[in-house]
Scaffold this active site. Structure first.
Site, mmCIF file in Angstrom:
data_model
loop_
_atom_site.group_PDB
_atom_site.id
_atom_site.type_symbol
_atom_site.label_atom_id
_atom_site.label_comp_id
_atom_site.label_asym_id
_atom_site.label_seq_id
_atom_site.Cartn_x
_atom_site.Cartn_y
_atom_site.Cartn_z
ATOM 1 N N HIS A 1 0.811 -1.230 0.000
ATOM 2 C CA HIS A 1 0.000 0.000 0.000
ATOM 3 C C HIS A 1 0.846 1.282 0.000
ATOM 4 O O HIS A 1 0.298 2.366 -0.233
ATOM 5 C CB HIS A 1 -0.922 0.036 1.227
ATOM 6 C CG HIS A 1 -1.965 -1.040 1.234
ATOM 7 N ND1 HIS A 1 -2.851 -1.222 0.194
ATOM 8 C CD2 HIS A 1 -2.262 -1.992 2.154
ATOM 9 C CE1 HIS A 1 -3.647 -2.252 0.480
ATOM 10 N NE2 HIS A 1 -3.304 -2.740 1.654
ATOM 11 N N HIS B 1 -6.144 -7.406 -0.323
ATOM 12 C CA HIS B 1 -6.330 -5.988 -0.645
ATOM 13 C C HIS B 1 -5.588 -5.634 -1.942
ATOM 14 O O HIS B 1 -4.546 -6.223 -2.238
ATOM 15 C CB HIS B 1 -5.792 -5.116 0.489
ATOM 16 C CG HIS B 1 -6.430 -5.408 1.814
ATOM 17 N ND1 HIS B 1 -5.858 -6.251 2.743
ATOM 18 C CD2 HIS B 1 -7.600 -4.994 2.343
ATOM 19 C CE1 HIS B 1 -6.653 -6.332 3.805
ATOM 20 N NE2 HIS B 1 -7.715 -5.581 3.588
ATOM 21 N N ASP C 1 -4.358 -12.861 3.738
ATOM 22 C CA ASP C 1 -5.537 -12.356 4.433
ATOM 23 C C ASP C 1 -6.841 -12.647 3.698
ATOM 24 O O ASP C 1 -7.903 -12.199 4.117
ATOM 25 C CB ASP C 1 -5.400 -10.855 4.739
ATOM 26 C CG ASP C 1 -4.756 -10.060 3.630
ATOM 27 O OD1 ASP C 1 -4.509 -10.632 2.545
ATOM 28 O OD2 ASP C 1 -4.480 -8.862 3.834
ATOM 29 N N ASP D 1 -2.476 -10.784 -2.113
ATOM 30 C CA ASP D 1 -3.025 -10.230 -0.870
ATOM 31 C C ASP D 1 -4.492 -9.852 -1.126
ATOM 32 O O ASP D 1 -4.846 -9.450 -2.238
ATOM 33 C CB ASP D 1 -2.233 -8.980 -0.476
ATOM 34 C CG ASP D 1 -2.630 -8.440 0.889
ATOM 35 O OD1 ASP D 1 -1.912 -8.707 1.861
ATOM 36 O OD2 ASP D 1 -3.673 -7.740 0.974
HETATM 37 ZN ZN LIG Z 1 -3.976 -7.212 2.833
#
Ligand SMILES: [Zn+2]
Length: 344
Positions: free
Chosen positions: A124, A163, A248, A161
């Protein structure tokens, strides 16, 4: 086949207390690797701090200085969910440097593949900002080092991931040397990662987003890998594969609604390893991103490393299948739209 492992206590120095992204994630995973006798089958790669020149390949000088200052002043919050402690700057430069070193050893043939068990995570972090538990973008720095220092022309980043890796996408949005492919839950934090985000300029068509609907599980991820990741990678012909390996999307992980199992992660890793073998002499480096259910994380990392070592993988899964799986999610129209967008 020799498989490298990057891990060191310096990564625990990013002390986040009771934050969901904490040092127990690495400790529990490292303990499982040791107790299951995998650790001694791996080649230890001692991490080193990333050189300032390498951080600057991705981040602004102001961002680097802000993280350094925040840590050296005792720590604090850089955004609503991203914090530092006194040891965070050192942990972050060792995370970026450890991954870059692992990628260098894979490029030089010292090990065939590697897993970087590092934190803080990175995908991120943008050029100018920390966000989403990430300080420096480890995978982006390793990719830039591979291109600018080792002379590679084509680096593939696969990000599973849960996200979207908005920071990695941003860094390489106009860059033809890096193909960024992300499979992520959508909608979810950080809100980016739509199919229509495909890159710009020289980097056009070098960003491939697979925004999977909530409740997707092993079946949906594997369809996405087989129908999008594999053909896009074959067309790109990478010289190394870097993986933003966040765990995750596991069904037990409360941060998302996804339903992936340890066995699903093993099968994703198998597909990626086969791709690397087919396309780039097996050169593949996994870098830990998210994954917040400690047992699911440890066993998923273990399964990934078993795949790299060529061992039966994912057999030891104390969590098993998701208890509330309500069947298939129809992603066929989504996959068709992605194929049409990218000419796959
Ligand atoms: Zn994540």
């Amino acid at each position: 086949m020799s498989v490298g492992l990057v891990y060191a206590p310096v990564y625990l120095g990013h002390d986040t207390g009771d934050h969901v992204e904490n040092g127990r994630r690495l400790e529990r995973t490292a303990e499982l690797l040791s107790s299951s006798n995998l650790r001694r089958q791996l080649v230890s790669i001692a991490p080193e701090p990333a050189a300032m020149d390498d951080l600057l390949r991705v981040h602004s000088a102001q961002h680097i200085a802000r993280v350094d200052r925040s840590a050296s002043e005792g720590g604090g919050w850089l955004d609503g969910d991203t914090m530092t402690s006194p040891g965070s700057y050192e942990a972050a430069i060792y995370a970026a440097g450890g991954l870059a070193r692992a990628a260098g050893e894979v490029v030089n043939g010292e090990v065939e593949s590697a897993f970087a068990l590092v934190r803080p995570p990175g995908h991120h972090a943008t050029r100018t900002d920390a966000m989403g538990f990430c300080l420096f973008n480890n995978v982006a720095i390793a990719a830039r080092v591979a291109v600018q220092k080792h002379g590679l022309e084509r680096v593939l980043i696969v990000d599973f991931d849960v996200h979207h890796g908005n920071g990695t996408q941003d860094v390489f949005y106009g860059d033809e040397h890096v193909l960024y492919i992300s499979a992520h839950q959508y909608p979810l934090y950080p809100g980016t990662g739509r199919v229509e985000e495909t890159g710009m300029g020289a980097g056009l068509d070098h960003t491939v987003n697979i925004p999977l609907p909530p409740w997707s599980g092993d079946r949906e991820y594997l369809l996405a890998f087989e129908q999008i990741v594999v053909p896009a990678a074959r067309r790109f012909q990478p010289q190394i594969v870097l993986v933003s390996a966040g765990y995750d999307a596991h069904w037990a992980d409360n941060i998302s609604s996804m339903q992936v199992t340890v066995g699903g992660y093993a099968r994703m890793a198998t597909i990626l390893k086969h791709l690397a073998t087919e396309l780039c002499q097996g050169r593949i480096v996994f870098a830990l991103e998210g994954g917040y259910h400690l047992q699911a994380l440890a066993h998923s990392v273990k399964a990934t490393i078993e795949v790299l070592l060529g061992l039966p993988a994912g057999k030891d899964d104390p969590l098993g299948p998701p208890p509330h799986s309500d069947g298939k999610v129809d992603i066929a129209p989504l996959l068709q739209r992605i194929k049409a967008t990218h000419g796959l």
